[in-house]
Design a protein around this motif. Structure first.
Motif, PDB file in Angstrom:
ATOM      1  N   GLU A 112      23.032 -61.617  -7.300  1.00 55.12           N
ATOM      2  CA  GLU A 112      23.302 -60.411  -8.077  1.00 55.12           C
ATOM      3  C   GLU A 112      23.341 -59.222  -7.124  1.00 55.12           C
ATOM      4  O   GLU A 112      22.536 -59.145  -6.196  1.00 55.12           O
ATOM      5  N   ILE A 113      24.291 -58.306  -7.367  1.00 52.11           N
ATOM      6  CA  ILE A 113      24.453 -57.127  -6.519  1.00 52.11           C
ATOM      7  C   ILE A 113      24.476 -55.888  -7.402  1.00 52.11           C
ATOM      8  O   ILE A 113      25.171 -55.856  -8.422  1.00 52.11           O
ATOM      9  N   GLN A 114      23.725 -54.858  -7.011  1.00 57.82           N
ATOM     10  CA  GLN A 114      23.734 -53.582  -7.714  1.00 57.82           C
ATOM     11  C   GLN A 114      24.687 -52.620  -7.001  1.00 57.82           C
ATOM     12  O   GLN A 114      24.617 -52.450  -5.788  1.00 57.82           O
ATOM     13  N   HIS A 115      25.567 -52.006  -7.797  1.00 58.47           N
ATOM     14  CA  HIS A 115      26.613 -51.132  -7.263  1.00 58.47           C
ATOM     15  C   HIS A 115      26.432 -49.697  -7.759  1.00 58.47           C
ATOM     16  O   HIS A 115      25.589 -49.417  -8.605  1.00 58.47           O
ATOM     17  N   SER A 145      20.347 -57.677  -5.087  1.00 55.27           N
ATOM     18  CA  SER A 145      19.094 -57.569  -5.835  1.00 55.27           C
ATOM     19  C   SER A 145      18.477 -58.923  -6.169  1.00 55.27           C
ATOM     20  O   SER A 145      17.261 -59.004  -6.373  1.00 55.27           O
ATOM     21  N   VAL A 146      19.290 -59.973  -6.243  1.00 60.47           N
ATOM     22  CA  VAL A 146      18.785 -61.309  -6.569  1.00 60.47           C
ATOM     23  C   VAL A 146      19.531 -62.339  -5.735  1.00 60.47           C
ATOM     24  O   VAL A 146      20.761 -62.304  -5.651  1.00 60.47           O
ATOM     25  N   VAL A 147      18.791 -63.248  -5.127  1.00 59.93           N
ATOM     26  CA  VAL A 147      19.342 -64.453  -4.490  1.00 59.93           C
ATOM     27  C   VAL A 147      18.382 -65.574  -4.845  1.00 59.93           C
ATOM     28  O   VAL A 147      17.202 -65.522  -4.498  1.00 59.93           O
ATOM     29  N   LYS A 148      18.856 -66.586  -5.564  1.00 57.18           N
ATOM     30  CA  LYS A 148      17.928 -67.643  -5.952  1.00 57.18           C
ATOM     31  C   LYS A 148      18.658 -68.897  -6.418  1.00 57.18           C
ATOM     32  O   LYS A 148      19.852 -68.871  -6.714  1.00 57.18           O
ATOM     33  N   CYS A 149      17.898 -69.960  -6.481  1.00 59.10           N
ATOM     34  CA  CYS A 149      18.308 -71.182  -7.170  1.00 59.10           C
ATOM     35  C   CYS A 149      17.751 -71.070  -8.580  1.00 59.10           C
ATOM     36  O   CYS A 149      16.538 -71.128  -8.780  1.00 59.10           O
ATOM     37  N   ASP A 150      18.638 -70.859  -9.531  1.00 58.93           N
ATOM     38  CA  ASP A 150      18.218 -70.638 -10.915  1.00 58.93           C
ATOM     39  C   ASP A 150      17.774 -71.952 -11.547  1.00 58.93           C
ATOM     40  O   ASP A 150      18.481 -72.963 -11.480  1.00 58.93           O
ATOM     41  N   LYS A 185      20.744 -61.899   1.621  1.00 57.74           N
ATOM     42  CA  LYS A 185      19.339 -61.844   1.261  1.00 57.74           C
ATOM     43  C   LYS A 185      19.077 -60.637   0.367  1.00 57.74           C
ATOM     44  O   LYS A 185      19.835 -59.662   0.368  1.00 57.74           O
ATOM     45  N   VAL A 186      17.988 -60.681  -0.371  1.00 58.45           N
ATOM     46  CA  VAL A 186      17.603 -59.576  -1.237  1.00 58.45           C
ATOM     47  C   VAL A 186      17.395 -58.310  -0.397  1.00 58.45           C
ATOM     48  O   VAL A 186      16.847 -58.360   0.705  1.00 58.45           O
ATOM     49  N   ASN A 187      17.876 -57.202  -0.931  1.00 57.05           N
ATOM     50  CA  ASN A 187      17.811 -55.860  -0.313  1.00 57.05           C
ATOM     51  C   ASN A 187      18.832 -55.675   0.808  1.00 57.05           C
ATOM     52  O   ASN A 187      18.867 -54.617   1.437  1.00 57.05           O
ATOM     53  N   GLN A 188      19.667 -56.667   1.048  1.00 51.14           N
ATOM     54  CA  GLN A 188      20.724 -56.514   2.053  1.00 51.14           C
ATOM     55  C   GLN A 188      21.840 -55.648   1.495  1.00 51.14           C
ATOM     56  O   GLN A 188      22.270 -55.805   0.351  1.00 51.14           O
TER      57      GLN A 188
END
Length: 373
Positions: free
Chosen positions: A294-297, A264-269, A315-318
């Motif tokens: 971040e990963i949604q389970h 759900s999230v991939v980023k440089c915070d 990547k996001v949505n993977q």
């Protein structure tokens, strides 16, 4: 590690209560969350022993534990499904998949012909169709027969052991709602633990009924992200805003997804000064999570992985599976040295209000954090 996040009021519908009873050198945990509990009911299904299934499944004809969410016959049907899996020498991950599938298809009830409400000629625990070759109507409405046919089909699916529960169940069922199975995974895990002496804590793909160790995925579908000692803990007196735990391990160590899910999230915070400088080492007080994922389970659980050394591999949505490598350990962001900062959140709530202590959570999934196994 502290993240700056928007403040918001969160109503936690999912609650976790752990009761540990020391008895005869063992322990019992009562876990309440997801569809097995609600905010008004503090007593629920989920008595879980941690012997990892060595006691075998409970006989369906014996006195079975009670579950508020399911009637006595529904619990008995779950016990039949588990016992059939054991007799067919299917590993415990298959039991969790089968129970979750029956939860979705019939709520663990042996359904007959529902007339206009029926899905064509679907019958029984798994809503199997005589017209599709599953058997005669009488056969399909025998729980042992229906469970046997489910496992036999699952066994023909190449690589099912490493699939997400939804993908494995869908490969058998060919449902019109292929994403519906995932939400039952936490509840199915608890039922398998309750009716088979903690079998969902065992190595999911093995018949040995041995507890899952580092690098192995439990029948629950969970695994540890890295094999490392637990350093700074969850919301300690010294760090009350620390919403996860620090797993101390060397730079470039591969990080595994703790369970199957969707990124759900991939980023440089960004840090406290608004900078996105994740390709350099961080330092205490810099702020931010550095390179993060971040990963949604299933069960509306979210996991967060911080301080990676480089841009993550996903990547996001993977869609990812348990144990899939998503990045490498580093020390970017608010960090004093190489480690993985790991968080677990309920209700897919990214704020501190959704965070729970990863140590007891992961132990309840049969994937205890630490340098053991």
């Amino acid at each position: 590690m502290t993240l700056r996040r928007p403040r918001k009021v969160v109503l936690l519908v999912a609650m976790v209560t752990t009761l540990t009873l020391l008895c005869c050198g063992g322990s019992i945990a009562i876990l309440l969350y997801g569809e097995l509990a609600n905010k008004d009911d503090k007593t629920s299904l989920g008595v879980t022993s941690f012997d990892c299934g060595r006691g075998g499944p409970i006989d369906p004809n014996a006195k079975l534990p009670k579950a508020r969410q399911y009637g006595a016959q529904q619990v008995r049907n779950a016990a039949v499904i588990i016992n059939v899996g054991a007799k067919l020498k299917m590993p415990p991950r298959a039991w969790v998949i089968a129970v979750a599938t029956a939860m979705q298809e019939s709520s663990l009830s042996n359904l007959g012909n529902l007339g206009s409400r029926n899905d064509h000629d679907s019958l029984g625990l798994f809503q199997q169709r005589p017209s599709s070759g599953w058997g005669t109507p009488a056969e399909i409405q025998e729980p042992e027969y229906a469970a046997t046919k489910f496992y036999e089909k699952l066994k023909t699916i190449k690589g099912w052991e490493n699939m997400s529960l939804t993908r494995a169940a869908q490969a058998v069922q060919i449902s019109a709602y292929p994403d519906a199975y995932a939400k039952h995974e936490p509840a199915a895990t608890q039922i398998v633990n309750m009716l088979a002496h903690g079998a969902a804590n065992a190595v999911g793909s093995s018949l040995s009924m041995s507890c899952a160790g580092a690098g192995q995925t439990a029948a629950s579908g969970w695994t540890i992200p890295v094999k490392a000692e637990v350093g700074s803990g969850f919301r300690s007196p010294e760090r009350p805003n620390h919403q996860g735990v620090d797993l101390i391990i060397g730079r470039y160590t591969p990080i595994a997804a703790a369970a199957s899910g969707i990124v759900s999230v991939v980023k440089c915070d960004e840090d406290f000064r608004g900078r996105k400088t994740c390709n350099v080492d961080g330092y205490p007080g810099k702020g931010g999570c550095g390179w993060m994922v971040e990963i949604q389970h299933a069960g509306n659980i979210m996991t967060r992985y911080c301080h990676m050394v480089q841009q993550p591999f996903v990547k996001v949505n993977q869609k990812v599976t348990a144990g899939q490598i998503i990045g490498r350990v580093g020390t970017s962001g608010n960090s004093s040295g190489p480690h993985l900062h790991f968080e677990v959140h309920y209700n897919n709530d990214r704020s501190s209000g959704g965070a729970t202590n990863p140590v007891p959570f992961m132990q309840q999934q049969g994937a205890p954090l630490g340098n053991a196994g």
